[in-house]
Design an enzyme around this catalytic site. Structure first.
Site, PDB file in Angstrom:
ATOM      1  N   TYR A 117       8.184  -0.743 -10.021  1.00 33.98           N
ATOM      2  CA  TYR A 117       8.197  -1.549  -8.803  1.00 33.98           C
ATOM      3  C   TYR A 117       9.579  -1.520  -8.165  1.00 33.98           C
ATOM      4  O   TYR A 117      10.471  -2.280  -8.515  1.00 33.98           O
ATOM      5  CB  TYR A 117       7.785  -2.986  -9.097  1.00 33.98           C
ATOM      6  CG  TYR A 117       6.414  -3.150  -9.716  1.00 33.98           C
ATOM      7  CD1 TYR A 117       5.430  -2.174  -9.559  1.00 33.98           C
ATOM      8  CD2 TYR A 117       6.093  -4.282 -10.461  1.00 33.98           C
ATOM      9  CE1 TYR A 117       4.173  -2.317 -10.128  1.00 33.98           C
ATOM     10  CE2 TYR A 117       4.833  -4.437 -11.023  1.00 33.98           C
ATOM     11  CZ  TYR A 117       3.878  -3.449 -10.864  1.00 33.98           C
ATOM     12  OH  TYR A 117       2.635  -3.606 -11.428  1.00 33.98           O
ATOM     13  N   LYS A 155       6.069  -2.973 -18.273  1.00 32.08           N
ATOM     14  CA  LYS A 155       5.319  -1.752 -18.537  1.00 32.08           C
ATOM     15  C   LYS A 155       6.223  -0.607 -18.981  1.00 32.08           C
ATOM     16  O   LYS A 155       7.436  -0.644 -18.763  1.00 32.08           O
ATOM     17  CB  LYS A 155       4.523  -1.370 -17.285  1.00 32.08           C
ATOM     18  CG  LYS A 155       3.606  -2.522 -16.850  1.00 32.08           C
ATOM     19  CD  LYS A 155       2.819  -2.219 -15.611  1.00 32.08           C
ATOM     20  CE  LYS A 155       2.024  -3.447 -15.177  1.00 32.08           C
ATOM     21  NZ  LYS A 155       2.883  -4.496 -14.582  1.00 32.08           N
ATOM     22  N   LEU A 159      -8.625  -8.617   1.252  1.00 26.90           N
ATOM     23  CA  LEU A 159      -9.558  -9.739   1.151  1.00 26.90           C
ATOM     24  C   LEU A 159      -9.067 -10.958   1.924  1.00 26.90           C
ATOM     25  O   LEU A 159      -9.868 -11.757   2.409  1.00 26.90           O
ATOM     26  CB  LEU A 159      -9.777 -10.114  -0.320  1.00 26.90           C
ATOM     27  CG  LEU A 159     -10.807 -11.217  -0.578  1.00 26.90           C
ATOM     28  CD1 LEU A 159     -12.213 -10.743  -0.238  1.00 26.90           C
ATOM     29  CD2 LEU A 159     -10.749 -11.711  -2.013  1.00 26.90           C
ATOM     30  N   GLY A 182      -4.028  -7.459  -8.681  1.00 29.12           N
ATOM     31  CA  GLY A 182      -4.536  -7.186  -7.335  1.00 29.12           C
ATOM     32  C   GLY A 182      -5.846  -7.874  -7.037  1.00 29.12           C
ATOM     33  O   GLY A 182      -6.780  -7.237  -6.513  1.00 29.12           O
ATOM     34  N   SER A 204      -5.323  -5.334  -2.744  1.00 28.11           N
ATOM     35  CA  SER A 204      -4.196  -4.896  -1.909  1.00 28.11           C
ATOM     36  C   SER A 204      -4.004  -5.770  -0.679  1.00 28.11           C
ATOM     37  O   SER A 204      -3.349  -5.365   0.277  1.00 28.11           O
ATOM     38  CB  SER A 204      -4.338  -3.432  -1.478  1.00 28.11           C
ATOM     39  OG  SER A 204      -4.400  -2.579  -2.594  1.00 28.11           O
ATOM     40  N   GLY A 205      -4.598  -6.970  -0.700  1.00 21.91           N
ATOM     41  CA  GLY A 205      -4.396  -7.919   0.385  1.00 21.91           C
ATOM     42  C   GLY A 205      -5.487  -7.962   1.422  1.00 21.91           C
ATOM     43  O   GLY A 205      -5.552  -8.887   2.238  1.00 21.91           O
ATOM     44  N   ASP A 243       4.447 -10.952 -14.506  1.00 23.98           N
ATOM     45  CA  ASP A 243       4.212  -9.537 -14.823  1.00 23.98           C
ATOM     46  C   ASP A 243       5.090  -8.648 -13.965  1.00 23.98           C
ATOM     47  O   ASP A 243       5.250  -8.884 -12.765  1.00 23.98           O
ATOM     48  CB  ASP A 243       2.743  -9.171 -14.589  1.00 23.98           C
ATOM     49  CG  ASP A 243       2.503  -7.690 -14.803  1.00 23.98           C
ATOM     50  OD1 ASP A 243       2.554  -7.253 -15.977  1.00 23.98           O
ATOM     51  OD2 ASP A 243       2.299  -6.964 -13.811  1.00 23.98           O
TER      52      ASP A 243
END
Length: 338
Positions: free
Chosen positions: A55, A81, A245, A238, A242-243, A50
């Site tokens: 980006y 996208k 976790l 995600g 956003s990291g 994706d």
């Protein structure tokens, strides 16, 4: 016209690759590291990638196009996208706020134009094909059509897309140019709204950060049932929030707040007692919902790919999930892995 394929029909596997980090998200990633990460994903068997023009102002698409060039095109699936067009013009970012000076501060300096009209949608896809070095994409998502990006103007932007991007993508799908289209957003409200329309008819949604172990209540109650009932599908972006976790400093693309740190610490304490990795907990929770077709964790280092793959295969005892539910750390109605 009847829908040609469901999202689960189109996607080759339940683990995909989220390319936002390839756009130099949060840091300046060396070219060789970015290309090696995509190579590692391919060698690990990942065949769904994706991307988005946003980006790094096209940088992620350029890198992915380079990394996948020479691979058999019929062996992998690409989603990208629309909603933003990348210009050749260089933008002076010295007076700007937001993603050009924050999340993608290290991306290309090209000017990004927000545009959800019909013609801009066609141009966006054409430009993406060039950057990705391919002659087609399978899935197109209308990007960031939500209040978190547009504030009080988001409904106005939604109407622009309804009369422009939605119709353009509906036609491209019916002509067989793409296999599916939908919304790629960080909020549930646009998905609710588009599902209320008689036409056009989306096939799929990319929902980032809203169906994760840390944040899933709204999506569970307001989106997932409708998606499942209509035979559509969701890609969860995600999945690690956003990291944060898995030990990162950010939640929702910003420094994590104390209350979220406490919630994560409680989950991790239970995971540690059962010998469960936080990646396994995050990925397997998201995939347990029948509406979810795939998860696409982002990665910018080759070693992360093997970690994600191992996390999906990790054996997680049912008692772990039951304890999370008993402690109020997951919604009691959330489907849990078998």
């Amino acid at each position: 016209m009847t829908r040609k394929a469901t999202l689960k029909d189109i996607l080759p596997s339940r683990l995909g690759f989220g390319a936002a980090p390839l756009g130099n998200m949060f840091r300046d990633i060396p070219e060789e590291e970015a290309l090696a990460t995509v190579k590692a994903a391919w060698e690990d068997g990942i065949r769904y990638y994706d991307n988005a023009p946003f980006y790094g102002a096209g940088l992620a698409e350029i890198r992915m196009g380079e990394a996948l060039s020479g691979r058999p095109r019929d062996e992998y699936v690409i989603s990208t996208k629309v909603g933003r067009v990348i210009l050749d013009e260089i933008e002076d970012t010295s007076a700007l706020d937001g993603d050009k000076t924050g999340v993608f501060a290290h991306g290309r300096p090209n000017k990004v134009v927000n545009d959800y009209t019909h013609d801009a949608t066609l141009r966006s896809i054409e430009d993406s094909l060039k950057r990705l070095k391919t002659d087609h994409i399978e899935i197109a998502f209308v990007h960031d059509l939500a209040q978190d990006f547009w504030g009080d103007q988001w409904l106005e932007k939604f109407e622009e897309a309804r009369n422009g991007a939605f119709k353009a993508l509906d036609r491209l799908r019916d002509e067989g140019v793409i296999k599916a289209w939908g919304l790629g957003v960080n909020r549930v409200e646009p998905i609710e709204l588009v599902l209320e329309l008689d036409e056009p008819n989306p096939d799929a949604f990319l929902l980032a950060g809203r169906y994760t172990l840390l944040d899933h209540d709204k999506a569970l109650q307001r989106v997932m049932p409708m998606v499942a009932e209509r035979g559509l599908g969701v890609v969860v972006g995600g999945p690690y929030s956003s990291g944060v976790l898995v030990g990162g400093p950010n939640f929702e693309y910003a420094p994590v707040k104390p209350e979220m740190k406490q919630k994560i610490a409680r989950i991790k304490a239970i995971a540690d007692r059962y010998g469960i990795s936080m990646k396994a907990a995050g990925l397997q929770f998201s995939l347990a919902n029948p509406a979810v077709a795939a998860v696409i964790p982002g990665a910018s280092q080759p070693s992360r790919i093997a970690e994600d793959s191992a996390a999906l295969k990790e054996k997680v005892p049912a008692d772990f999930w039951r304890e999370l539910r008993q402690e109020g750390l997951v919604n009691p109605a959330a489907p849990l892995p078998a």
